[in-house]
Scaffold this active site. Structure first.
Site, mmCIF file in Angstrom:
data_model
loop_
_atom_site.group_PDB
_atom_site.id
_atom_site.type_symbol
_atom_site.label_atom_id
_atom_site.label_comp_id
_atom_site.label_asym_id
_atom_site.label_seq_id
_atom_site.Cartn_x
_atom_site.Cartn_y
_atom_site.Cartn_z
ATOM 1 C CB CYS A 149 -0.969 -0.009 1.174
ATOM 2 S SG CYS A 149 -2.117 -1.396 1.083
ATOM 3 C CG HIS A 166 -2.062 4.130 5.522
ATOM 4 N ND1 HIS A 166 -2.055 4.329 4.153
ATOM 5 C CD2 HIS A 166 -2.250 2.789 5.703
ATOM 6 C CE1 HIS A 166 -2.230 3.169 3.541
ATOM 7 N NE2 HIS A 166 -2.351 2.226 4.460
ATOM 8 C CG HIS A 203 -6.440 1.159 1.703
ATOM 9 N ND1 HIS A 203 -5.572 1.767 0.825
ATOM 10 C CD2 HIS A 203 -5.649 0.448 2.557
ATOM 11 C CE1 HIS A 203 -4.332 1.441 1.125
ATOM 12 N NE2 HIS A 203 -4.358 0.647 2.185
#
Length: 386
Positions: free
Chosen positions: A150, A279, A313
């Site tokens: 990620c 994040h 996400h």
């Protein structure tokens, strides 16, 4: 100095960066409920998905789209790159232009035979998708592919900066993208990580993350300091640190995230920061780890935001997409509301942004974390009026 020239976002919130940023600023979320059957999975989940019909309509309005069979991911990236190039005096077919594709899974859905009809067998490979995307624009160079969980988007932007500073190119087109697939959804469901409601980053009642579809493009170039103009945003520093804690669990002390923050903040006064875009996945361990890392870096008084409640996400697209939204907020002097946050749910107090409001500061940080213990931080600086 590595300067942001142009940007674009294709997501559930719109097909331009302007439209996406405007809707985020207005507090609109692209997340919706799926019963699971639409994706061939057994459990319901919440995610953001690009409108397929609208994507096809916009894509086939572009030139040269009938030459090859492009996948949804390739269509979304090409559309995003084409929009970022619009109105810019950049020839994407030039030898001094480099393409970088950031993605975690690319066309993994092609492993399902029902999805692969009409595609080349090689399109399941990331390198082939990158070739098709760069080839659409007539670029003669071998494109780079960055796939590091990620933090892929952050790694791609750092790779672009290094290529520019080394003089290997004059301009870099960085595109980050990932789309929903049965493979990805069932993978996260196996971790019991997906929420059945809109995610709540840093909140006491958070119950997991939402996935999201997006393709985002940033075009960068190198400028001398004296050539910068008011409103220009510079990628001042980027760092990647791996704490090697666990294949799927972050360090409980936020070690990797802290080290990345420490590196990009070298010589920087925290008082110059407008905000930190964390994040912020709304999983118990990620948010706790980031809160600890932010405190260890002495940033506890800096506003913190997460964009996951708007987009979900977006995996390999997150570093690029969230850099675009964050730097646009920096230009406007705004900190964006962390959608879903209500009551603090981490052990270290944070200044989580509960509403969109004006903010001072000429710098911002983007934090990213991923499987395998990887962590990244990007520092952006706004050139202000003298």
């Amino acid at each position: 100095m590595t300067t942001l020239l142009s940007d674009s976002i294709v997501s559930a919130l719109g097909f331009t960066a302007d439209e996406n940023f405007r809707r985020v600023r207005d507090g609109v979320s692209g997340l919706t409920f799926f019963d699971g059957q639409q994706m061939g999975v057994s459990e319901p989940f919440v995610a953001s998905a690009i409108d397929g019909a609208a994507l096809d309509e916009a894509f086939y309005a572009l030139p040269r789209t009938a030459e090859k069979r492009y996948t949804r991911l390739e269509k979304a990236v090409i559309l995003s790159v084409a929009d970022a190039l619009k109105g810019r005096s950049i020839d994407p077919s030039g030898e001094r232009v480099l393409f970088i594709l950031s993605t975690t899974k690319g066309n993994v859905s092609l492993l399902d035979t029902a999805e692969s009809e009409g595609c080349e067998p090689e399109q399941v490979y990331l390198w082939r998708s990158a070739e098709l995307i760069a080839g659409y624009f007539g670029n003669p160079n071998t494109p780079l592919v960055v796939s590091n969980a990620c933090i892929s988007g952050a790694c791609a932007l750092i790779a672009a900066q290094r290529a520019l500073q080394a003089g290997r190119c004059d301009c870099v087109v960085v595109a980050g993208a990932d789309l929903l697939s049965r493979f990805i959804i069932t993978g996260f469901q196996s971790f019991k990580a997906l929420s059945r409601e809109i995610c709540k980053p840093f909140d006491a009642r958070r119950s997991g993350l939402n996935l999201g579809e997006a393709a985002a493009t940033l075009i960068l170039t190198e400028k001398p300091a004296e050539a910068l103009q008011a409103g220009d945003v510079v990628l001042t520093a980027g760092a990647v640190c791996n704490d090697a804690n666990h294949i799927s669990g972050p360090s409980r002390t936020g070690e990797g995230a802290y080290l990345a923050l420490k590196r990009v903040l070298s010589g920087i006064d925290a008082g110059e920061l407008a905000f930190v875009n964390a994040h912020g996945t709304a999983t118990p361990y990620n948010d706790e780890m980031e809160a600890i890392a932010i405190h260890r870096a002495a940033l506890q008084d800096v506003p913190v935001t997460s964009l996951k409640g708007y987009f979900g996400h977006t995996l390999g697209g997150a570093g690029v997409l969230e850099s675009i939204v964050s730097t646009r907020a920096l230009r406007e002097g705004t900190v964006l509301k962390t959608l879903g946050f209500d009551a603090p749910g981490v052990s270290r107090p944070l200044r989580v942004a509960t509403r969109t409001q004006p903010v001072r500061g000429r710098r911002c940080i983007n934090m990213l974390s991923g499987f395998g213990g990887c962590n990244a931080a990007l520092l952006y600086t706004l050139k202000q009026e003298e």
